[in-house]
Motif scaffolding. Structure first.
Motif, PDB file in Angstrom:
ATOM      1  N   LEU A 239       5.528   5.545 -29.267  1.00  0.00           N
ATOM      2  CA  LEU A 239       4.772   6.731 -29.657  1.00  0.00           C
ATOM      3  C   LEU A 239       5.037   7.861 -28.678  1.00  0.00           C
ATOM      4  O   LEU A 239       5.226   7.626 -27.479  1.00  0.00           O
ATOM      5  CB  LEU A 239       3.273   6.422 -29.691  1.00  0.00           C
TER       6      LEU A 239
ATOM      7  N   LYS B 259      -5.417  -1.711 -36.488  1.00  0.00           N
ATOM      8  CA  LYS B 259      -5.081  -1.096 -35.204  1.00  0.00           C
ATOM      9  C   LYS B 259      -3.647  -0.565 -35.183  1.00  0.00           C
ATOM     10  O   LYS B 259      -3.389   0.542 -34.693  1.00  0.00           O
ATOM     11  CB  LYS B 259      -5.298  -2.099 -34.070  1.00  0.00           C
TER      12      LYS B 259
ATOM     13  N   MET C  68      -2.493   3.435 -35.040  1.00  0.00           N
ATOM     14  CA  MET C  68      -1.614   3.998 -34.015  1.00  0.00           C
ATOM     15  C   MET C  68      -0.585   4.933 -34.618  1.00  0.00           C
ATOM     16  O   MET C  68      -0.392   6.063 -34.159  1.00  0.00           O
ATOM     17  CB  MET C  68      -0.870   2.868 -33.301  1.00  0.00           C
ATOM     18  N   TYR C  69       0.105   4.448 -35.639  1.00  0.00           N
ATOM     19  CA  TYR C  69       1.198   5.227 -36.207  1.00  0.00           C
ATOM     20  C   TYR C  69       0.707   6.265 -37.219  1.00  0.00           C
ATOM     21  O   TYR C  69       1.456   7.190 -37.559  1.00  0.00           O
ATOM     22  CB  TYR C  69       2.231   4.285 -36.854  1.00  0.00           C
TER      23      TYR C  69
ATOM     24  N   SER D 282      -0.383   9.279 -34.510  1.00  0.00           N
ATOM     25  CA  SER D 282       0.565   9.835 -33.539  1.00  0.00           C
ATOM     26  C   SER D 282       1.992   9.738 -34.051  1.00  0.00           C
ATOM     27  O   SER D 282       2.346   8.755 -34.708  1.00  0.00           O
ATOM     28  CB  SER D 282       0.462   9.086 -32.199  1.00  0.00           C
TER      29      SER D 282
END
Length: 581
Positions: free
Chosen positions: A412, A445, A449-450, A453
């Motif tokens: 990320l 989760k 995340m993706y 961001s």
């Protein structure tokens, strides 16, 4: 049964029909034609954001391939994607004509028989379209052996005069000399992954000992697999006289070990024992951890005695194929069948297990809706075992350590760091993450995340989870249908990371022919594993309870130290797996 379904994607993938056909959880689509899509899908807002799908089974209809936009998650929210017309979905790197008709290599190099109607079992000649070509060339001798077996099964299988004659002798309590047909009857034990591994092992044993394989199909296993042998059935008829799995157990008097103890059979001079003097059948109990795989099964002298029984009943949950390689009388034949020893389950599994049209419809629709147009597929299979429970936070941290150390997913970008859209030509590439787990937390989760961001190199990551059942349900047919579908979807991945000891994962990566990363168990007195994951040396499953080498000699010999084609498993230190050095 109250079936828990996964949440639908936060954004629809293509349209209402696609969503209903797919039926499982997926990630959102890139934000193109937003206004038009919003107006068209306004009636679905309640469904999309409402949380759960209703009760009931997966849709079984097989409509024409859906037309969907490229299916990605919002991994790079700062980018403005180019508008594209919806694309007709076919498996990646497969032409449209090939997707609508069997592949030129539909027989997998001679592994499969040409004696089937493709429409009766669509997966038989089509599932190879979704995978890369096998890395293991097929031995012509194995192909010849399979065709010979198919003819033998057709001659001696259920419904034939020879089968009826053999059953009549069994009911009469006789074991005839020089019987034309011999049988091994498999009974189920434990979950679907265990069953598939031991069915393949039993079939290999049938090939080596000239027996017909018959399966006791329990209700939870009905409708999962197509018949693998042309012109006959491998299903044990319901009127089989010993068709009572509860009768079979470790201490059963019909077991070979007990026959030896009681003097019913002898293995000190096996050639002197006439077949007609033996009981009508013998029972082999090969269940891991309850009874260590007995060296009384995998020794030459015992195999001579066992070979005189016309009927053998076997119950197992173990992948005991590696033990057959340790039996001296089988070594030469196995070497001809499998020049590459780590391809045993890879070939036998692809030969035996073909999902029925109902299950194949689930697999195909999900693949086409979510996975067909991505550049790379990465599968994560997470299993928590009750005898060694691991906290969610610890398992998730271990998975993320493995992902970082092995660079399985793009990094990320930092909070103040813009995505690099020119890094290595990766910008715009789409990676799909397929999560197979009973629990939804890993999906939530990783997707979060993706979703929130961008990636450092401009790649887009889509995250999917077909289902989360919360607990394994051995006796549920619908649960096993979904489990089989997820095994196949996982086997279409280019990279796989799996939980240690999981037979579900073993089957998936062996089908794929991909060496997985194995998420190691913590030591028994620890809550966290010091090592996140290791790469498997082989695509073969692990035999958790190997037999002792040396048979009568009772030698305490490390098999992996003396046999060049076996080594200890990465996840089970005392286990064994086949590999090619």
């Amino acid at each position: 049964m109250d079936v828990k379904r996964s949440r639908s994607p936060r954004a629809p993938v293509g349209g209402e029909d696609d969503k209903k056909r797919a039926g499982w959880r997926g990630a959102g689509v890139r934000p193109e034609m937003v206004l038009v899509g919003f107006l068209l899908t306004l009636p679905l807002l309640f469904l999309v954001f409402g949380g759960r799908w209703g009760r009931g089974s997966f849709p079984s209809s097989s409509p024409s391939p859906p037309v969907v936009a490229r299916n990605v998650a919002a991994g790079d929210r700062g980018a403005t994607p180019q508008s594209k017309k919806p694309e007709s979905v076919t498996p990646k790197n497969v032409s449209a004509s090939t997707a609508s008709s069997p592949s030129p290599d539909k027989l997998l190099g001679g592994l499969l028989s040409a004696g089937f109607d493709g429409s009766s079992c669509q997966s038989r000649y089509r599932s190879n379209l979704y995978r890369k070509p096998s890395p293991f060339p097929l031995s012509p001798y194995l192909a010849q052996k399979l065709r010979k077996y198919e003819a033998y099964h057709k001659k001696c299988g259920p419904g034939t005069k020879r089968y009826r004659r053999a059953v009549k002798q069994l009911k009469a309590g006789r074991n005839a000399d020089h019987s034309e047909c011999k049988y091994v009857v498999w009974f189920p034990c434990n979950g679907l992954g265990n069953r598939m591994l031991t069915i393949a092992s039993t079939f290999l044993y049938a090939l080596l000992t000239d027996r017909v394989l018959l399966m006791h199909v329990a209700p939870e296993q009905e409708g999962l697999f197509c018949e693998p042998f042309p012109g006959s059935s491998w299903v044990l008829p319901g009127d089989f006289p010993e068709n009572n799995p509860h009768k079979l157990h470790i201490g059963a008097p019909e077991s070979y070990a007990n026959m030896l103890k009681s003097g019913v059979v002898r293995n000190d001079d096996p050639n002197s024992v006439p077949a007609s003097s033996l009981p009508p059948y013998v029972y082999l109990h090969v269940e891991q951890f309850q009874l260590k795989l007995s060296d009384n099964v995998f020794c030459d002298e015992d195999q001579v005695v066992l070979g005189k029984f016309n009927w053998m009943v076997l119950k197992s949950d173990s992948y005991f194929a590696p033990a057959l390689f340790l039996t001296p009388m089988f070594e030469e034949e196995l070497a001809r069948m499998f020049p590459q020893k780590e391809a045993v389950f890879h070939h036998l599994g692809r030969y035996l297990f073909h999902p029925t049209n109902r299950v194949w419809g689930i697999i195909r629709r999900y693949y086409e809706a979510y996975l067909a147009r991505v550049d790379e597929k990465i599968g994560f299979q997470i299993r928590i075992f009750p005898e060694k429970p691991i906290k969610f936070e610890n398992m998730y941290d271990q998975l993320m350590r493995c992902i970082r150390e092995q660079r399985l997913l793009p990094e990320l970008a930092g909070a103040a760091e813009p995505a690099n859209h020119t890094a290595g030509g990766a910008a715009g590439k789409v990676k799909a993450v397929l999560i197979a787990s009973l629990y939804s937390g890993y999906y939530e989760k990783i997707r979060g995340m993706y979703y929130e961001s961008p990636t450092r190199n401009g790649e887009v990551v889509a995250v999917f989870q077909p289902s989360h059942e919360e607990q394994q349900q051995y006796t549920s047919n619908e649960h096993n249908q979904k489990a089989l579908a997820e095994i196949y979807l996982l086997s279409y991945c280019d990279k796989i990371a799996m939980t240690a000891w999981s037979t579900f994962g073993y089957v998936a990566y062996s089908f794929a022919g991909v060496k997985p990363w194995i998420l190691l168990r913590p030591d028994w007195d620890k809550e966290v594993s010091a090592v996140a994951c290791v790469r498997s040396a082989s695509v073969e499953p692990c035999l958790h309870s190997p037999p002792q080498l040396g048979c009568r000699a009772k030698k305490n010999v490390d098999v992996a130290a003396v046999k060049p084609y076996v080594r200890h498993c990465e996840d089970v230190g005392f286990g064994l797996k086949l590999f090619d050095s």
